[in-house]
Design a protein around this motif. Structure first.
Motif, PDB file in Angstrom:
ATOM      1  N   ALA A   1       0.802  -1.233   0.000  1.00  0.00           N
ATOM      2  CA  ALA A   1       0.000   0.000   0.000  1.00  0.00           C
ATOM      3  C   ALA A   1       0.831   1.277   0.000  1.00  0.00           C
ATOM      4  CB  ALA A   1      -0.922   0.006   1.223  1.00  0.00           C
ATOM      5  N   ARG A   2       2.137   1.163   0.291  1.00  0.00           N
ATOM      6  CA  ARG A   2       2.956   2.380   0.442  1.00  0.00           C
ATOM      7  C   ARG A   2       2.896   3.232  -0.814  1.00  0.00           C
ATOM      8  NH1 ARG A   2       7.337   0.895   3.371  1.00  0.00           N
ATOM      9  NH2 ARG A   2       6.887   2.256   5.124  1.00  0.00           N
ATOM     10  N   TRP A   3       2.633   4.514  -0.612  1.00  0.00           N
ATOM     11  CA  TRP A   3       2.541   5.498  -1.692  1.00  0.00           C
ATOM     12  C   TRP A   3       3.885   5.622  -2.400  1.00  0.00           C
ATOM     13  CZ3 TRP A   3       3.562  11.243  -0.867  1.00  0.00           C
ATOM     14  CH2 TRP A   3       3.292  11.972  -2.030  1.00  0.00           C
ATOM     15  N   ALA A   4       3.849   5.524  -3.712  1.00  0.00           N
ATOM     16  CA  ALA A   4       5.030   5.729  -4.544  1.00  0.00           C
ATOM     17  C   ALA A   4       4.827   7.036  -5.309  1.00  0.00           C
ATOM     18  CB  ALA A   4       5.206   4.563  -5.515  1.00  0.00           C
ATOM     19  N   PRO A   5       5.384   8.138  -4.796  1.00  0.00           N
ATOM     20  CA  PRO A   5       5.171   9.434  -5.445  1.00  0.00           C
ATOM     21  C   PRO A   5       5.653   9.439  -6.900  1.00  0.00           C
ATOM     22  CG  PRO A   5       6.214   9.711  -3.299  1.00  0.00           C
ATOM     23  CD  PRO A   5       6.235   8.250  -3.618  1.00  0.00           C
ATOM     24  N   THR A   6       4.895  10.132  -7.735  1.00  0.00           N
ATOM     25  CA  THR A   6       5.293  10.307  -9.134  1.00  0.00           C
ATOM     26  C   THR A   6       6.316  11.433  -9.205  1.00  0.00           C
ATOM     27  OG1 THR A   6       3.607  11.973  -9.555  1.00  0.00           O
ATOM     28  CG2 THR A   6       2.970   9.655  -9.927  1.00  0.00           C
ATOM     29  N   GLU A   7       6.861  11.639 -10.379  1.00  0.00           N
ATOM     30  CA  GLU A   7       7.811  12.729 -10.598  1.00  0.00           C
ATOM     31  C   GLU A   7       7.190  14.076 -10.204  1.00  0.00           C
ATOM     32  OE1 GLU A   7      11.741  13.461 -11.885  1.00  0.00           O
ATOM     33  OE2 GLU A   7      10.726  11.542 -12.096  1.00  0.00           O
ATOM     34  N   SER A   8       5.951  14.302 -10.617  1.00  0.00           N
ATOM     35  CA  SER A   8       5.299  15.575 -10.279  1.00  0.00           C
ATOM     36  C   SER A   8       4.993  15.664  -8.781  1.00  0.00           C
ATOM     37  CB  SER A   8       4.040  15.797 -11.112  1.00  0.00           C
ATOM     38  OG  SER A   8       3.097  14.802 -10.863  1.00  0.00           O
ATOM     39  N   ASP A   9       4.682  14.525  -8.138  1.00  0.00           N
ATOM     40  CA  ASP A   9       4.502  14.519  -6.679  1.00  0.00           C
ATOM     41  C   ASP A   9       5.798  14.935  -5.990  1.00  0.00           C
ATOM     42  OD1 ASP A   9       1.835  13.557  -6.757  1.00  0.00           O
ATOM     43  OD2 ASP A   9       2.520  11.465  -6.739  1.00  0.00           O
ATOM     44  N   PHE A  10       6.916  14.380  -6.462  1.00  0.00           N
ATOM     45  CA  PHE A  10       8.210  14.739  -5.872  1.00  0.00           C
ATOM     46  C   PHE A  10       8.516  16.220  -6.064  1.00  0.00           C
ATOM     47  CE2 PHE A  10       9.598  10.150  -5.882  1.00  0.00           C
ATOM     48  CZ  PHE A  10       9.841  10.080  -4.516  1.00  0.00           C
ATOM     49  N   ASP A  11       8.135  16.766  -7.205  1.00  0.00           N
ATOM     50  CA  ASP A  11       8.339  18.206  -7.426  1.00  0.00           C
ATOM     51  C   ASP A  11       7.576  19.018  -6.386  1.00  0.00           C
ATOM     52  OD1 ASP A  11       9.941  17.655  -9.622  1.00  0.00           O
ATOM     53  OD2 ASP A  11       8.355  18.048 -11.098  1.00  0.00           O
ATOM     54  N   ILE A  12       6.345  18.617  -6.106  1.00  0.00           N
ATOM     55  CA  ILE A  12       5.522  19.322  -5.107  1.00  0.00           C
ATOM     56  C   ILE A  12       6.119  19.148  -3.714  1.00  0.00           C
ATOM     57  CG2 ILE A  12       3.254  19.422  -4.005  1.00  0.00           C
ATOM     58  CD1 ILE A  12       2.095  18.493  -6.766  1.00  0.00           C
ATOM     59  N   VAL A  13       6.503  17.911  -3.375  1.00  0.00           N
ATOM     60  CA  VAL A  13       7.103  17.647  -2.067  1.00  0.00           C
ATOM     61  C   VAL A  13       8.389  18.452  -1.906  1.00  0.00           C
ATOM     62  CG1 VAL A  13       8.216  15.889  -0.637  1.00  0.00           C
ATOM     63  CG2 VAL A  13       6.051  15.368  -1.772  1.00  0.00           C
ATOM     64  N   ASP A  14       9.211  18.491  -2.949  1.00  0.00           N
ATOM     65  CA  ASP A  14      10.454  19.272  -2.890  1.00  0.00           C
ATOM     66  C   ASP A  14      10.161  20.742  -2.644  1.00  0.00           C
ATOM     67  OD1 ASP A  14      11.959  16.991  -3.278  1.00  0.00           O
ATOM     68  OD2 ASP A  14      12.357  17.382  -5.400  1.00  0.00           O
ATOM     69  N   ALA A  15       9.147  21.277  -3.283  1.00  0.00           N
ATOM     70  CA  ALA A  15       8.779  22.689  -3.085  1.00  0.00           C
ATOM     71  C   ALA A  15       8.318  22.920  -1.646  1.00  0.00           C
ATOM     72  CB  ALA A  15       7.698  23.104  -4.077  1.00  0.00           C
ATOM     73  N   ILE A  16       7.548  21.991  -1.102  1.00  0.00           N
ATOM     74  CA  ILE A  16       7.086  22.093   0.286  1.00  0.00           C
ATOM     75  C   ILE A  16       8.285  22.050   1.232  1.00  0.00           C
ATOM     76  CG2 ILE A  16       5.788  20.915   2.118  1.00  0.00           C
ATOM     77  CD1 ILE A  16       3.884  19.908  -0.182  1.00  0.00           C
ATOM     78  N   ALA A  17       9.192  21.100   1.000  1.00  0.00           N
ATOM     79  CA  ALA A  17      10.375  20.944   1.856  1.00  0.00           C
ATOM     80  C   ALA A  17      11.277  22.173   1.781  1.00  0.00           C
ATOM     81  CB  ALA A  17      11.140  19.686   1.466  1.00  0.00           C
ATOM     82  N   GLU A  18      11.455  22.711   0.577  1.00  0.00           N
ATOM     83  CA  GLU A  18      12.298  23.908   0.417  1.00  0.00           C
ATOM     84  C   GLU A  18      11.681  25.106   1.122  1.00  0.00           C
ATOM     85  OE1 GLU A  18      12.994  24.389  -3.795  1.00  0.00           O
ATOM     86  OE2 GLU A  18      13.997  22.436  -3.899  1.00  0.00           O
TER      87      GLU A  18
END
Length: 138
Positions: free
Chosen positions: A103-120
């Motif tokens: 069940a673990r979520w596997a973020p897509t490339e665009s998900d990672f872009d959003i997560v990176d923006a949140i983290a930054e």
């Protein structure tokens, strides 16, 4: 707990799609900040407005005290489960957990872009808050 961290955790949780889940530590790792306990504290105090049931312990067990409500969400979303969840739904007894490996979520490339923006953004906010006054005036 800083509201900047709370907002970042909740923003990441909002990205987790139905039928998938993450562990508290997964959220901390994606943000590059905090740890499982900090994420758990955010979810415990501020998580009711997001899909809180999609964030669980690394063992795959639902948030303590919310197992019945979480299980109803998992069944509706077809989240992979292990154990006797049907018995639990009928009687409130029986052991079960989310099959986090599947069940673990596997973020897509665009998900990672959003997560990176949140983290930054979180990093900038935390750095700004911890910077001495003379650094902030530069």
């Amino acid at each position: 707990m800083r509201m900047e961290y709370v907002e970042a955790v909740l923003a990441v949780v909002e990205l987790v799609p139905a039928g998938t889940a993450v562990a508290y530590g997964d959220v901390a790792e994606l943000l590059g900040s905090g740890g499982p306990r900090q994420v758990g504290a955010v979810m415990s105090h501020h998580g009711s407005a997001v899909s809180w049931w999609r964030v669980l312990r690394a063992s795959g067990h639902a948030p303590e005290g919310h197992e019945g409500e979480a299980l109803r969400h998992y069944v509706l979303e077809r989240t992979p489960l292990l154990g006797d969840h049907l018995r639990f739904l009928r009687t409130g007894e029986g052991r079960w957990r989310v099959e986090l490996e599947t069940a673990r979520w596997a973020p897509t490339e665009s998900d990672f872009d959003i997560v990176d923006a949140i983290a930054e953004q979180l990093e900038r906010q935390l750095h700004k808050l911890s910077a001495p006054d003379d650094e902030m005036s530069v």
